[in-house]
Scaffold this motif. Structure first.
Motif, PDB file in Angstrom:
ATOM      1  N   GLY A 196     -83.941  -8.038  22.044  1.00 43.87           N
ATOM      2  CA  GLY A 196     -84.274  -7.041  23.056  1.00 43.87           C
ATOM      3  C   GLY A 196     -83.079  -6.673  23.908  1.00 43.87           C
ATOM      4  O   GLY A 196     -81.997  -7.276  23.823  1.00 43.87           O
ATOM      5  N   PRO A 202     -87.760  -8.652  21.926  1.00 45.76           N
ATOM      6  CA  PRO A 202     -88.113  -7.358  22.521  1.00 45.76           C
ATOM      7  C   PRO A 202     -89.436  -7.425  23.271  1.00 45.76           C
ATOM      8  O   PRO A 202     -90.327  -8.198  22.925  1.00 45.76           O
ATOM      9  N   GLN A 205     -93.075  -2.795  25.029  1.00 51.79           N
ATOM     10  CA  GLN A 205     -92.631  -1.410  25.153  1.00 51.79           C
ATOM     11  C   GLN A 205     -91.413  -1.142  24.283  1.00 51.79           C
ATOM     12  O   GLN A 205     -91.334  -0.091  23.612  1.00 51.79           O
ATOM     13  N   GLU A 206     -90.466  -2.053  24.261  1.00 50.95           N
ATOM     14  CA  GLU A 206     -89.281  -1.880  23.421  1.00 50.95           C
ATOM     15  C   GLU A 206     -89.656  -1.842  21.944  1.00 50.95           C
ATOM     16  O   GLU A 206     -89.126  -1.027  21.176  1.00 50.95           O
ATOM     17  N   SER A 207     -90.567  -2.727  21.536  1.00 53.49           N
ATOM     18  CA  SER A 207     -90.961  -2.766  20.132  1.00 53.49           C
ATOM     19  C   SER A 207     -91.699  -1.492  19.720  1.00 53.49           C
ATOM     20  O   SER A 207     -91.487  -0.967  18.625  1.00 53.49           O
ATOM     21  N   ARG A 209     -91.281   1.450  21.007  1.00 56.77           N
ATOM     22  CA  ARG A 209     -90.310   2.542  20.954  1.00 56.77           C
ATOM     23  C   ARG A 209     -89.461   2.495  19.687  1.00 56.77           C
ATOM     24  O   ARG A 209     -89.236   3.517  19.040  1.00 56.77           O
ATOM     25  N   ARG A 210     -88.981   1.298  19.345  1.00 58.06           N
ATOM     26  CA  ARG A 210     -88.120   1.217  18.169  1.00 58.06           C
ATOM     27  C   ARG A 210     -88.920   1.371  16.877  1.00 58.06           C
ATOM     28  O   ARG A 210     -88.350   1.651  15.816  1.00 58.06           O
ATOM     29  N   ASN A 211     -90.229   1.181  16.929  1.00 61.12           N
ATOM     30  CA  ASN A 211     -91.110   1.418  15.783  1.00 61.12           C
ATOM     31  C   ASN A 211     -91.935   2.675  15.986  1.00 61.12           C
ATOM     32  O   ASN A 211     -93.072   2.760  15.497  1.00 61.12           O
ATOM     33  N   HIS A 262     -83.300   4.606  16.891  1.00 61.99           N
ATOM     34  CA  HIS A 262     -84.518   3.991  17.436  1.00 61.99           C
ATOM     35  C   HIS A 262     -84.174   2.829  18.372  1.00 61.99           C
ATOM     36  O   HIS A 262     -84.889   2.572  19.331  1.00 61.99           O
ATOM     37  N   ASP A 263     -83.066   2.110  18.084  1.00 69.19           N
ATOM     38  CA  ASP A 263     -82.627   1.062  19.004  1.00 69.19           C
ATOM     39  C   ASP A 263     -82.150   1.652  20.322  1.00 69.19           C
ATOM     40  O   ASP A 263     -82.396   1.094  21.398  1.00 69.19           O
ATOM     41  N   ALA A 266     -85.030   2.575  22.400  1.00 72.59           N
ATOM     42  CA  ALA A 266     -85.729   1.403  22.931  1.00 72.59           C
ATOM     43  C   ALA A 266     -84.953   0.721  24.039  1.00 72.59           C
ATOM     44  O   ALA A 266     -85.351  -0.363  24.490  1.00 72.59           O
ATOM     45  N   THR A 269     -81.947  -2.173  21.921  1.00 71.34           N
ATOM     46  CA  THR A 269     -82.277  -3.312  21.064  1.00 71.34           C
ATOM     47  C   THR A 269     -81.265  -3.411  19.924  1.00 71.34           C
ATOM     48  O   THR A 269     -80.578  -2.447  19.598  1.00 71.34           O
TER      49      THR A 269
END
Length: 275
Positions: A196, A202, A205-207, A209-211, A262-263, A266, A269
């Motif tokens: 993260g 992560p 919310q971060e996960s 966003r990156r997915n 995507h990282d 997020a 990440t």
């Protein structure tokens, strides 16, 4: 012959005749305070004794470094009271963050990350297909689900339930594994993990966003159950997902830290190796 009072003495009176004389008695004689006050020898240490106040007085190590020298006050081994100096480069702090995993921490390359995504797709896709066939057979619409035909209301009910459940399962798979384990099963097999923005696993919310493209695909699965219009929207979403995957691949390959778009979305990440 007549003698005077000063001439009459005996051998036993010799010690009392001259108490301070050279013959000396025990009090005031040569053994007590023999050196007169003020003489050079007054108060001098005995022969062979160390000088009072000298650096080696009382101990060879005590006060061996002169005052003001660079090593003044440094431990000389006396009592081993001081801890050893820290190693070169300082002490290494304990890693923070939940479920931290050991590893080299080198950025994960595009090829292993793409391979991990394929493995994850098979891990969740194959059970989903098996469940779909079982449920379809139980309701008599198994062949219709495989052929994507519409034999009746039962088909729409079963396909809707399956699409909603699978959409949530697909997203939950990536989010749960990344936020709790730091890696999906595919990443675990290929020795990768997601870090993260704060250094630990992560956040949810971060996960998400990156997915984001996985979430978009899950929405497409649900919308696809709508007759006619749903199929068109689902098709558009599939094209959008393909474009997103290409952009992610290009940005990963062009980044020195192997961080995709995507990282970046997020919050920073990263995917790193664990060995």
């Amino acid at each position: 012959m007549t003698t005077g009072p000063g001439d009459q003495r005996s051998d036993g009176d010799e010690e009392t005749r001259d108490p301070g004389g050279a013959g000396g008695g025990q009090y005031g004689g040569g053994q007590y305070g023999a050196a007169p006050y003020g003489s050079p020898e007054y108060g001098a240490p005995g022969q062979g004794a160390p000088d009072y106040g000298a650096p080696g007085y009382g101990s060879s190590d005590y006060g061996s470094q002169p005052y003001g020298s660079p090593d003044y006050g440094a431990p000389s081994g006396y009592g081993n009271a001081y801890p050893p100096p820290p190693p070169a480069g300082g002490y290494q702090g304990y890693p923070t963050g939940a479920n931290q995993m050991s590893g080299g921490g080198a950025p994960g390359g595009l090829a292993p990350r793409f391979g991990a995504r394929i493995i994850d797709s098979l891990i969740i896709g194959i059970p989903m297909l098996i469940v779909q066939m079982i449920v379809g057979a139980a309701f008599g619409v198994g062949q219709a689900l495989l052929d994507n035909t519409s034999p009746g209301i039962g088909y729409w009910v079963v396909s809707s339930i399956i699409a909603i459940v699978f959409a949530f399962a697909w997203t939950a798979y990536f989010v749960w594994f990344e936020t709790t384990k730091g890696q999906t099963l595919g990443k675990q097999l290929l020795h990768l993990r997601v870090v993260g923005a704060s250094g630990g696993n992560p956040t949810t919310q971060e996960s998400l966003r990156r997915n984001g493209y996985v979430v978009l695909g899950s929405i497409g699965m649900i919308i696809g159950i709508i007759p006619f219009v749903g199929a068109i929207i689902s098709w558009i979403i599939d094209i959008a997902m393909l474009v997103i995957v290409i952009v992610i691949a290009v940005t990963i390959n062009g980044s020195p830290t192997k961080q995709g778009k995507h990282d970046e979305m997020a919050g920073g990440t990263r995917v790193v190796t664990t060995q």
